[in-house]
Design a protein around this motif. Structure first.
Motif, PDB file in Angstrom:
ATOM      1  N   VAL A 475     -31.283   1.792  -7.956  1.00 58.99           N
ATOM      2  CA  VAL A 475     -31.671   0.752  -8.911  1.00 58.99           C
ATOM      3  C   VAL A 475     -31.944   1.446 -10.241  1.00 58.99           C
ATOM      4  N   PHE A 476     -31.348   0.934 -11.301  1.00 57.33           N
ATOM      5  CA  PHE A 476     -31.380   1.591 -12.609  1.00 57.33           C
ATOM      6  C   PHE A 476     -31.842   0.586 -13.648  1.00 57.33           C
ATOM      7  N   LEU A 477     -32.958   0.899 -14.357  1.00 56.98           N
ATOM      8  CA  LEU A 477     -33.481   0.029 -15.405  1.00 56.98           C
ATOM      9  C   LEU A 477     -33.609   0.831 -16.693  1.00 56.98           C
ATOM     10  N   ARG A 501     -36.130   4.070 -17.277  1.00 57.01           N
ATOM     11  CA  ARG A 501     -36.080   4.894 -18.484  1.00 57.01           C
ATOM     12  C   ARG A 501     -35.939   4.046 -19.741  1.00 57.01           C
ATOM     13  N   LYS A 502     -36.118   4.703 -20.891  1.00 56.32           N
ATOM     14  CA  LYS A 502     -35.896   4.116 -22.207  1.00 56.32           C
ATOM     15  C   LYS A 502     -36.600   2.780 -22.398  1.00 56.32           C
ATOM     16  N   GLY A 503     -37.900   2.786 -22.249  1.00 60.30           N
ATOM     17  CA  GLY A 503     -38.683   1.600 -22.546  1.00 60.30           C
ATOM     18  C   GLY A 503     -38.671   0.536 -21.481  1.00 60.30           C
ATOM     19  N   ALA A 504     -38.003   0.743 -20.364  1.00 60.55           N
ATOM     20  CA  ALA A 504     -38.018  -0.253 -19.288  1.00 60.55           C
ATOM     21  C   ALA A 504     -39.413  -0.324 -18.674  1.00 60.55           C
ATOM     22  N   ASN A 505     -39.771  -1.491 -18.167  1.00 63.71           N
ATOM     23  CA  ASN A 505     -41.107  -1.713 -17.613  1.00 63.71           C
ATOM     24  C   ASN A 505     -40.980  -2.695 -16.460  1.00 63.71           C
ATOM     25  N   SER A 506     -41.301  -2.258 -15.266  1.00 69.01           N
ATOM     26  CA  SER A 506     -41.151  -3.124 -14.096  1.00 69.01           C
ATOM     27  C   SER A 506     -42.343  -2.950 -13.171  1.00 69.01           C
ATOM     28  N   ILE A 507     -42.484  -3.891 -12.246  1.00 70.24           N
ATOM     29  CA  ILE A 507     -43.529  -3.857 -11.223  1.00 70.24           C
ATOM     30  C   ILE A 507     -42.853  -3.504  -9.905  1.00 70.24           C
ATOM     31  N   VAL A 523     -39.243   8.168 -13.639  1.00 71.86           N
ATOM     32  CA  VAL A 523     -39.673   7.427 -14.825  1.00 71.86           C
ATOM     33  C   VAL A 523     -39.583   8.386 -16.001  1.00 71.86           C
ATOM     34  N   LEU A 524     -38.765   8.062 -17.000  1.00 77.42           N
ATOM     35  CA  LEU A 524     -38.575   8.965 -18.124  1.00 77.42           C
ATOM     36  C   LEU A 524     -38.245   8.173 -19.375  1.00 77.42           C
ATOM     37  N   GLY A 525     -38.194   8.871 -20.509  1.00 73.07           N
ATOM     38  CA  GLY A 525     -37.765   8.254 -21.759  1.00 73.07           C
ATOM     39  C   GLY A 525     -38.600   7.066 -22.176  1.00 73.07           C
ATOM     40  N   ASN A 526     -39.953   7.236 -22.224  1.00 69.78           N
ATOM     41  CA  ASN A 526     -40.844   6.137 -22.581  1.00 69.78           C
ATOM     42  C   ASN A 526     -40.805   4.978 -21.599  1.00 69.78           C
ATOM     43  N   GLY A 527     -40.278   5.213 -20.415  1.00 73.95           N
ATOM     44  CA  GLY A 527     -40.293   4.169 -19.393  1.00 73.95           C
ATOM     45  C   GLY A 527     -41.701   3.939 -18.863  1.00 73.95           C
ATOM     46  N   LYS A 528     -41.958   2.698 -18.485  1.00 76.41           N
ATOM     47  CA  LYS A 528     -43.247   2.313 -17.920  1.00 76.41           C
ATOM     48  C   LYS A 528     -42.993   1.567 -16.616  1.00 76.41           C
TER      49      LYS A 528
END
Length: 925
Positions: A475-477, A501-507, A523-528
């Motif tokens: 799974v890629f976000l 990655r890159k600003g993605a944000n998931s639960i 989790v990388l690149g400002n990912g949350k």
């Protein structure tokens, strides 16, 4: 008629002659009749289901070999779905007086085929009226131009599946249409098989080969039990709601299903019917589901998945609630009676004790001091080691009750809904992009390049899917994608199971992520992300890998049996890591390196095959309130150039040192990791795939106390196989308010310290070797410590520094032994040795021993309280008070009962009104 008056077999034989409508009426007679009708599920209802040749197995294509829970329910759902397309059919509009007599218009049946009234589909559609049925007989039908569908019709293939093939490109411009039991292929002039932008289309038991299904909002579709072959797929643009159930996607050259664009506000007539169907078929994690799980556990049945069986086997061994005593540590303990941190007694002839002394009657009391609470064993611990119950994992229902946002996402029905579909042997499964909305439930993604991709402000909800065997990530976000990923089984993927990655944000809730060839979650690149209550195990790299300014919240997960670290944070990664169980990993339980700056709080880091927590080069962060125990390496391994705060942890029963501050370099200059392993979590291939465009506005770090020196504070370090605190470093270190006791080596061992190491207000007690050992060339400040009941010397110092205001009581060797130091100051200490000298000055020691109070512990002791080597003339001894037993016991008997408290120092900076802005420093003893 009473049901009990005849045998059940006879009733079944009679009821077999009834129609479907009559069977429904029989079920409403009474409770006994209803039970009788429901009892025919495996026989009569199954036969009625298979009377429709175009219908496939209710569990197709994922589990066609398994019986459905109810054949009657599967039949009801199929009949209900086949009627949805015609719910928009208009009724006649008679006058009000004829309202009771109105009836729907009769639909005609048109036959197409050899020897029939129409030879082509175009001809039949030209003659058909609204809601008529067009029946295609076996054969191949090809249209040389695009067919525009302007009248609602139903096109049915007459025969077995695959006998009717239709090469056509259809543009629907009517409110509704239905196609069933057909093989649909694109013509030579267009890759599109079917498209609509306003109406509703329903596809049942069709096979779409080599072409695309295109739905544009406000158009909708209902696709059930269909196959999408090579180069086939579905594309949705701005749809408000569409439903794909039990479909098979295989061999796609791109993503099988593409969902693009935010849902449009306009809705066609089918939207409300599809929403009812989607919600009625959506299983929620209710108490009934929990009951099924409990029943499985009671019956002792293993889940069908092999990975689940492995997990069940692990749980049978004890799982996260097992009580595991400390194993034999002889392979990990520093061998011998004298280690490198504990010089042999033979080096000091003045302290060689040949006789057995009667001790204990004249010992100063030191049981009650400010750190005494850290010396008590926690509840559930035995003398052999900790047997603590680690916290369990919450269920999805519990998580949804606590998180309103996740609960709203779990119940949302919007965009494209895919349920019970199989994606296999292709390049991609589902792609949601440009604000698209997708809900994936109960699907299987196998053998794809990438299972699910969510990019560019899209949102997905993934519930109970299986994602396995993908060549890249499961799974890629990325790019501000959001969503809920819950109760999925993500395993054996080539790259990360879940890549954010890159600003993605998931639960991310309650998933099982295991068996991956790389990391479990990246989790990388400002990912949350909010990563909670997941089971992450058996991955070849870190279970959770945080880097390049990734900043997730990792709470309540169980990370175990990984072939590398449990959680790795590096390359300026951050994150809040709280309440996790991290155990049985091959490398460090938590590994922080190269600018990693996480907060680790209240985790259980245990039973690892290497170190508990590794704080590598240039790492930062806060390690607070964790239970770090039963690791075969060190409890906490701190490398030089790190700036971390280790506070309030229980570090116990580890195979080597409790806390090691260490920096060792190989011959090639490369820094080695904990336990002698080179910690490299990301291979070159994965790093090349990670994009480096990280120019996103950084967020301020979580609030914490600023520090400029590595701080080890208020920890309980006990029962470890080596020294409690082992220092071999070239940087400054602050060790404040720790309880270091019952370790098999020395309490504190300083072998290298180019810059001062400050040990303030610690309790160092009951260690097997010396309390504190300082080797040649080290600089140490010991101030306000309590050093009690250690097996060797209280303080053995060969280096430089200060030993000020310490209580050194009840140690087996000398109280304070000074050797080889260039400049040492011993001031205002209270010393009482158990055997040996109080303070022994040996060799060419330079410095001063002043204002100390020394107490004799036994009247039979033959060792002097203050001993200076006759050849030493460079050390100044002055104003020291010696108390023999006969002189101090009667005059100071109250000291035996008085609690001795460790010195506490409180410093406060007060701003004044003076022009020089001077400060006042208050010291309270």
């Amino acid at each position: 008629m009473d049901v009990c008056s005849l045998p059940v077999e006879l009733f079944r034989a009679i009821l077999a002659y009834l129609s479907l409508a009559d069977l429904g009426r029989c079920g409403t007679v009474c409770r006994a009749w209803r039970e009788l009708i429901l009892g025919l599920d495996k026989t009569l209802w199954r036969q009625l289901f298979w009377r429709r040749p175009e219908w496939r197995h209710p569990s197709w294509p994922i589990r066609p070999h398994e019986e459905p829970p109810s054949w009657r329910e599967a039949l009801r759902k199929n009949l209900q779905a086949t009627r949805i397309w015609s719910l928009h059919a208009p009724e006649l509009d008679p006058s009000s007086c004829l309202h009771l007599f109105r009836r729907r218009k009769e639909c005609r049946l048109w036959h197409v085929g050899a020897g029939c009234e129409h030879k082509t589909l175009r001809g039949a559609l030209g003659a058909a009226g609204a809601y008529d049925r067009v029946l295609l007989h076996p054969g191949v039908y090809e249209e040389q131009a695009e067919v525009v569908l302007k009248v609602p019709v139903e096109v049915i293939g007459n025969g077995k599946f695959g006998e009717v093939t239709l090469l056509v490109s259809i543009d629907q411009q009517c409110p509704t249409a239905r196609f069933c039991n057909l093989v649909l292929m694109p013509p030579w002039f267009s890759p599109v098989i079917y498209k609509t932008s306003s109406g509703h289309v329903q596809l049942d038991s069709c096979n779409l080969e080599g072409g695309q299904l295109q739905i544009r909002g406000p158009g909708t579709c209902l696709v059930r039990f269909c196959s999408f072959g090579r180069a086939g797929g579905a594309s949705f643009q701005g749809v408000s709601l569409s439903l794909l159930e039990n479909c098979d996607f295989s061999g796609s050259n791109a993503s099988s299903v593409t969902v693009e664009g935010a849902p449009v506000l306009d809705r066609n007539w089918a939207w409300k019917h599809l929403s009812v169907l989607a919600r009625s078929s959506t299983p929620n994690p209710t108490a009934a589901e929990e009951g099924n799980r409990k029943e499985e556990r009671t019956n002792g049945t293993n889940p069908p998945c092999v990975a689940a069986a492995q997990e069940e086997e692990w749980m049978k061994k004890g799982g996260h609630k097992r009580r595991r005593c400390w194993e034999c540590r002889e392979d990990f303990v520093v061998k011998g009676s004298c280690s490198e941190s504990e010089p042999s007694e033979e080096e000091d002839g003045a302290c060689d004790e040949g006789d057995s002394l009667l001790v204990g009657a004249y010992t100063l009391s030191h049981d009650h001091h400010s750190l005494a609470h850290l010396l008590t064993k926690p509840q559930g611990w035995s003398c052999s080691g900790p047997s603590m119950e680690t916290p369990g994992i919450r269920t999805l229902q519990q998580e949804l009750q606590l998180d309103q946002e996740a609960s709203l996402l779990a119940s949302s029905i919007q965009g494209c809904v895919l349920r019970g579909c199989l994606f296999r042997d292709g390049k991609g499964g589902v792609l949601a992009c440009n604000g698209g909305r997708a809900r994936l439930e109960g699907n299987a993604f196998r053998g794809l390049h990438c299972g699910v991709r969510c990019v560019q402000n899209a949102r997905i909800v993934m519930l109970r899917n299986e994602v396995c065997g993908c060549w890249a990530s499961g799974v890629f976000l990325r790019l501000s994608a959001q969503g809920l990923i819950a109760e999925n089984d993500i395993h054996t993927n080539g790259e990360a199971g879940l890549d954010i990655r890159k600003g993605a944000n998931s639960i991310v809730l309650c998933n099982r992520i295991h068996g991956g060839l790389r990391s479990g979650i990246v989790v990388l690149g400002n990912g949350k992300a909010s990563i909670r209550s997941n089971k992450i195990y058996g991955n070849k790299e870190a279970g959770i890998y945080i880097l390049y300014k990734g900043n997730p919240v990792v709470r309540g997960n169980h990370v175990f049996q990984g072939q590398a670290a449990g959680i790795a944070v590096c390359e300026n990664g951050r994150g809040l890591i709280v309440d996790n169980v991290i155990e049985e990993n091959q490398w460090g339980g938590v590994d922080v390196r190269r600018g990693g700056d996480p907060v680790l709080r209240n985790n259980f880091i245990c039973h690892g095959y290497s170190d508990g927590v590794v704080l590598g080069d240039r790492s930062r962060g806060l390690v607070e309130g964790n239970h770090i125990y039963c690791n075969k390496g060190c409890g906490v391994w701190v490398m030089s150039s790190s700036l971390t705060q280790v506070s309030g942890n229980h570090i116990t029963h580890n195979g080597m040192y409790g806390v090691a501050v260490f920096c060792h370099k190989d011959e090639d200059g490369a820094e080695r990791g904990a336990g002698g392993s080179d910690h490299s979590f990301s291979g070159e291939g994965e790093l090349l795939t990670w994009e480096g465009n990280l120019e996103i506005e950084d967020e301020p770090p979580l609030f914490r106390r600023p520090i400029s020196i590595t701080l080890v504070e208020s920890n309980c370090v006990s029962h470890n196989g080596g020294a409690g605190l082992y220092v071999r470093s070239n940087e400054a270190l602050n060790v404040v308010g720790n309880a270091v006791h019952s370790n098999l080596g020395a309490g504190v061992s300083v072998l290298q310290s180019d810059l001062p190491a400050h040990l303030l207000a610690n309790c160092i007690a009951s260690n097997s070797h010396a309390g504190v050992t300082v080797e040649t060339g080290c600089c140490v400040e010991l101030r306000g410590n309590g050093i009690y009941d250690n097996g060797g010397h209280g303080v053995s110092c060969r280096g430089d520094g200060q030993i000020v205001e310490n209580d050194v009581v009840g140690n087996g060797g000398c109280g304070i032994r000074l050797m080889e130091s260039n400049d040492i100051r011993v001031l205002r200490n209270r010393v009482q040795p158990l055997r040996g000298c109080g303070i022994a000055v040996l060799g060419e020691v330079k410095g001063a021993v002043e204002n100390n109070t020394l107490f004799q512990s036994s009247p039979r002791s033959s060792k002097p309280l203050l001993y200076q080597d006759p050849s030493n003339s460079t050390c100044l001894l002055s104003n020291n008070t010696l108390r023999a037993c006969s002189s101090w016991r009667s005059a100071h008997s109250h000291l035996l009962a008085r609690p001795i408290t460790t010195t506490d120092r409180i410093s406060a900076r007060v701003e004044s009104a003076f022009p020089n802005r001077a400060s006042i420093v208050c010291a309270i003893l």
